[in-house]
Write a protein that holds these residues in place. Sequence first.
Motif, PDB file in Angstrom:
ATOM      1  N   SER A  10      -0.568   8.104  -1.113  1.00 50.89           N
ATOM      2  CA  SER A  10      -0.194   7.017  -2.031  1.00 50.89           C
ATOM      3  C   SER A  10      -1.006   5.746  -1.791  1.00 50.89           C
ATOM      4  N   LEU A  11      -1.734   5.679  -0.673  1.00 54.01           N
ATOM      5  CA  LEU A  11      -2.558   4.504  -0.403  1.00 54.01           C
ATOM      6  C   LEU A  11      -3.629   4.356  -1.485  1.00 54.01           C
TER       7      LEU A  11
ATOM      8  N   PHE B  14       0.782  -1.232   0.000  1.00 56.63           N
ATOM      9  CA  PHE B  14       0.000   0.000   0.000  1.00 56.63           C
ATOM     10  C   PHE B  14       0.818   1.288   0.000  1.00 56.63           C
ATOM     11  N   ILE B  15       1.984   1.301   0.658  1.00 59.86           N
ATOM     12  CA  ILE B  15       2.745   2.552   0.786  1.00 59.86           C
ATOM     13  C   ILE B  15       3.744   2.685  -0.355  1.00 59.86           C
ATOM     14  N   LYS B  16       3.808   3.877  -0.906  1.00 57.77           N
ATOM     15  CA  LYS B  16       4.831   4.199  -1.905  1.00 57.77           C
ATOM     16  C   LYS B  16       5.809   5.192  -1.289  1.00 57.77           C
TER      17      LYS B  16
ATOM     18  N   TYR C 239      -9.456   0.548  -2.404  1.00 55.29           N
ATOM     19  CA  TYR C 239      -9.784  -0.013  -1.089  1.00 55.29           C
ATOM     20  C   TYR C 239     -10.134   1.091  -0.095  1.00 55.29           C
ATOM     21  N   GLY C 240     -10.906   2.064  -0.520  1.00 59.02           N
ATOM     22  CA  GLY C 240     -11.196   3.225   0.295  1.00 59.02           C
ATOM     23  C   GLY C 240     -11.768   2.912   1.658  1.00 59.02           C
ATOM     24  N   GLU C 241     -12.530   1.827   1.760  1.00 57.28           N
ATOM     25  CA  GLU C 241     -13.175   1.488   3.035  1.00 57.28           C
ATOM     26  C   GLU C 241     -12.161   1.043   4.092  1.00 57.28           C
ATOM     27  N   LEU C 242     -10.932   0.710   3.668  1.00 54.22           N
ATOM     28  CA  LEU C 242      -9.915   0.249   4.610  1.00 54.22           C
ATOM     29  C   LEU C 242      -9.227   1.388   5.348  1.00 54.22           C
TER      30      LEU C 242
END
Length: 202
Positions: free
Chosen positions: A95-96, A12-14, A101-104
């Motif tokens: 960057s997520l 998930f992280i850039k 996956y906005g609900e996460l």
Amino acid sequence: VMNDFRLFAKNFIKIIDNNGNSIPFVLNPEQEQFINNMEKYNIILKGRQIGFTTLSLGYMLWSALTKPDTNYLMMTHHNKVTQSLLRRINKMYNSLPHEKYGELFTKKVISNRDEIYFDNGSRIQMATAGGEDSISGNTFELIHLSEMAKYPNEAQEEIIATSIPALAKNPNSKIIIESTAMGYNTYQEMFVKAWRGKESVW
């Protein structure tokens, strides 16, 4: 993935590498070793460009998003560095994969020059040593004192004295002190004592 920091970072992280490219945050061997051996009280004498500050920023972001009502503090030696790190953690958050996956991912409610506050009640603060007291009266899940040897010498002992009581009273709270070496000061004394294993919790 949300329950494992390594997987969260990788998927998930850039981050921006030394060539200016945006790449997935895959832990390097030094970061991996630290995560595997991290305890409550951690002190690091580091070389340059190993990535402990980047590691802490990512770890704070993951923790804040997955642990409601927790607080995190990153303190640096200079206001320009403080603002730079705040921009970096905001860049990580942006960057997520929000669209996929906005609900996460909990949403930012406040984002200013001092903090990010999320709608799950968690907060990440940035502060500069020698500036306004941002420790007293707060309770933190993680405190990271970056480049502590560069803090004003008279402030180092005071900051340690206020940081330790500010840690949350649970087994998961942690404090990280890291720095490159710079003369004889409180940080140097603490590291040498820890290195020698004499009467030190670090």
